[in-house]
Design an enzyme around this catalytic site. Sequence first.
Site, PDB file in Angstrom:
ATOM      1  N   LYS A  24       0.832  -1.209   0.000  1.00 46.79           N
ATOM      2  CA  LYS A  24       0.000   0.000   0.000  1.00 46.79           C
ATOM      3  C   LYS A  24       0.864   1.255   0.000  1.00 46.79           C
ATOM      4  CE  LYS A  24      -2.269  -1.058   3.829  1.00 46.79           C
ATOM      5  NZ  LYS A  24      -1.660  -2.366   4.171  1.00 46.79           N
ATOM      6  N   ARG A  99      -9.616   0.838   8.869  1.00 50.15           N
ATOM      7  CA  ARG A  99      -9.195  -0.522   9.165  1.00 50.15           C
ATOM      8  C   ARG A  99     -10.252  -1.276   9.953  1.00 50.15           C
ATOM      9  NH1 ARG A  99      -3.405   0.260   8.810  1.00 50.15           N
ATOM     10  NH2 ARG A  99      -2.204  -1.624   9.174  1.00 50.15           N
ATOM     11  N   ARG A 138      12.053  -6.008   5.373  1.00 51.05           N
ATOM     12  CA  ARG A 138      12.059  -4.667   4.782  1.00 51.05           C
ATOM     13  C   ARG A 138      12.656  -3.602   5.696  1.00 51.05           C
ATOM     14  NH1 ARG A 138       5.567  -3.071   4.761  1.00 51.05           N
ATOM     15  NH2 ARG A 138       5.402  -2.855   7.005  1.00 51.05           N
ATOM     16  N   ARG A 172      11.149  -0.885  11.152  1.00 47.21           N
ATOM     17  CA  ARG A 172      10.056  -0.630  12.073  1.00 47.21           C
ATOM     18  C   ARG A 172      10.053  -1.635  13.210  1.00 47.21           C
ATOM     19  NH1 ARG A 172       4.860   0.021   8.354  1.00 47.21           N
ATOM     20  NH2 ARG A 172       4.041  -1.183  10.098  1.00 47.21           N
ATOM     21  N   ARG A 183      -0.362  -9.046  13.196  1.00 49.98           N
ATOM     22  CA  ARG A 183      -0.877  -7.989  12.305  1.00 49.98           C
ATOM     23  C   ARG A 183      -1.745  -8.598  11.203  1.00 49.98           C
ATOM     24  NH1 ARG A 183       4.515  -5.312  10.813  1.00 49.98           N
ATOM     25  NH2 ARG A 183       3.287  -4.104   9.329  1.00 49.98           N
TER      26      ARG A 183
HETATM   27  P1  ADP Z   1       0.974  -2.117   7.854  1.00 46.06           P
HETATM   28  O1  ADP Z   1      -0.126  -1.817   6.898  1.00 46.06           O
HETATM   29  O2  ADP Z   1       2.206  -2.607   7.141  1.00 46.06           O
HETATM   30  O3  ADP Z   1       0.583  -2.973   9.015  1.00 46.06           O
HETATM   31  P2  ADP Z   1       0.875   0.597   8.970  1.00 46.06           P
HETATM   32  O4  ADP Z   1       2.029   1.512   8.980  1.00 46.06           O
HETATM   33  O5  ADP Z   1      -0.296   0.956   8.141  1.00 46.06           O
HETATM   34  O6  ADP Z   1       1.493  -0.799   8.533  1.00 46.06           O
HETATM   35  O7  ADP Z   1       0.340   0.351  10.455  1.00 46.06           O
HETATM   36  C1  ADP Z   1       1.198   0.004  11.507  1.00 46.06           C
HETATM   37  C2  ADP Z   1       0.405  -0.141  12.814  1.00 46.06           C
HETATM   38  O8  ADP Z   1      -0.226   1.129  13.141  1.00 46.06           O
HETATM   39  C3  ADP Z   1      -0.748  -1.139  12.783  1.00 46.06           C
HETATM   40  O9  ADP Z   1      -0.321  -2.461  13.036  1.00 46.06           O
HETATM   41  C4  ADP Z   1      -1.656  -0.572  13.887  1.00 46.06           C
HETATM   42  O10 ADP Z   1      -1.179  -0.889  15.165  1.00 46.06           O
HETATM   43  C5  ADP Z   1      -1.514   0.928  13.712  1.00 46.06           C
HETATM   44  N1  ADP Z   1      -2.534   1.493  12.796  1.00 46.06           N
HETATM   45  C6  ADP Z   1      -2.308   2.092  11.600  1.00 46.06           C
HETATM   46  N2  ADP Z   1      -3.459   2.489  11.033  1.00 46.06           N
HETATM   47  C7  ADP Z   1      -4.453   2.137  11.893  1.00 46.06           C
HETATM   48  C8  ADP Z   1      -5.872   2.244  11.889  1.00 46.06           C
HETATM   49  N3  ADP Z   1      -6.518   2.810  10.864  1.00 46.06           N
HETATM   50  N4  ADP Z   1      -6.551   1.766  12.954  1.00 46.06           N
HETATM   51  C9  ADP Z   1      -5.935   1.187  13.991  1.00 46.06           C
HETATM   52  N5  ADP Z   1      -4.607   1.044  14.057  1.00 46.06           N
HETATM   53  C10 ADP Z   1      -3.855   1.503  13.030  1.00 46.06           C
END
Ligand code: ADP
Length: 231
Positions: A24, A99, A138, A172, A183
């Site tokens: 994404k 999400r 990554r 990360r 996740r």
């Molecule tokens: P990825 O899509 O690779 O898991 P992100 O950077 O989008 O990575 O998200 C990392 C973390 O941030 C998630 O595992 C969650 O804990 C939190 N997070 C991000 N966006 C949301 C969201 N919309 N709602 C709840 N938690 C979120």
Amino acid sequence: MDGAPAIETSPAVLILLGPPGAGKGTQARLLEEEFGLVQLSTGDLLRAAVAAGTDAGKAAKAVMEAGDLVSDDIVIAILRDRLGDADVQRGVILDGFPRTTVQASALDALLLETGQKINAAISLEVDDGEMVTRISGRYTCGGCGEGYHDTFKQPETAGTCDKCGAADMKRRADDKAETVGQRLQAYHAQTAPLISYYDGKGVLQSVDAMGNIHNIAAALAQIVRDATRPN
Ligand code: ADP
Ligand code: ZN
């Protein structure tokens, strides 16, 4: 569409759906360059809040490190703030938001207030097995944000960014193999249902995201062109 102006002038809203590691962020960055849209990643906004030590960041830190979802209230508040900024007025690519179904309803309510609509919700379709390998290898340049991978994409000189020359690679905290499983589980339980939610609204587009980055980018660009064409 009763009451809508003949020429669509409101900023585009695109949503990228897909599990962690689906690409994404990579694709959102490419779409930013091509269409002048702004990538809004709630993950990036939350990591910035954690780094800045805000109240939201303090509440989010441990949850993120465990691979769980941060509470809807926190995420919605952060996104609402960011959508008010001047630079997003040409349109946004939402990366990692919504999400949950609560977040999807909150987004609908926000867009109703501003008179905007969702142009497309694009689902990036990938295999779970592959995601663990993709994510756990990554890392990213701290200087310019370029992404690298232990197996798939190493810089020419180890530790130094090909693009900007910085020697500041970052991994990360939640990209450890142990956390990736959690996740993915959170994705299937809480986020995957949004695919049928957006299908029901008639805005869902699905893309096979297992192939070559540039072919996927081309497919996405075509969807964005079609979904943002004034009519
Ligand atoms: P990825 O899509 O690779 O898991 P992100 O950077 O989008 O990575 O998200 C990392 C973390 O941030 C998630 O595992 C969650 O804990 C939190 N997070 C991000 N966006 C949301 C969201 N919309 N709602 C709840 N938690 C979120
Ligand atoms: Zn760089």
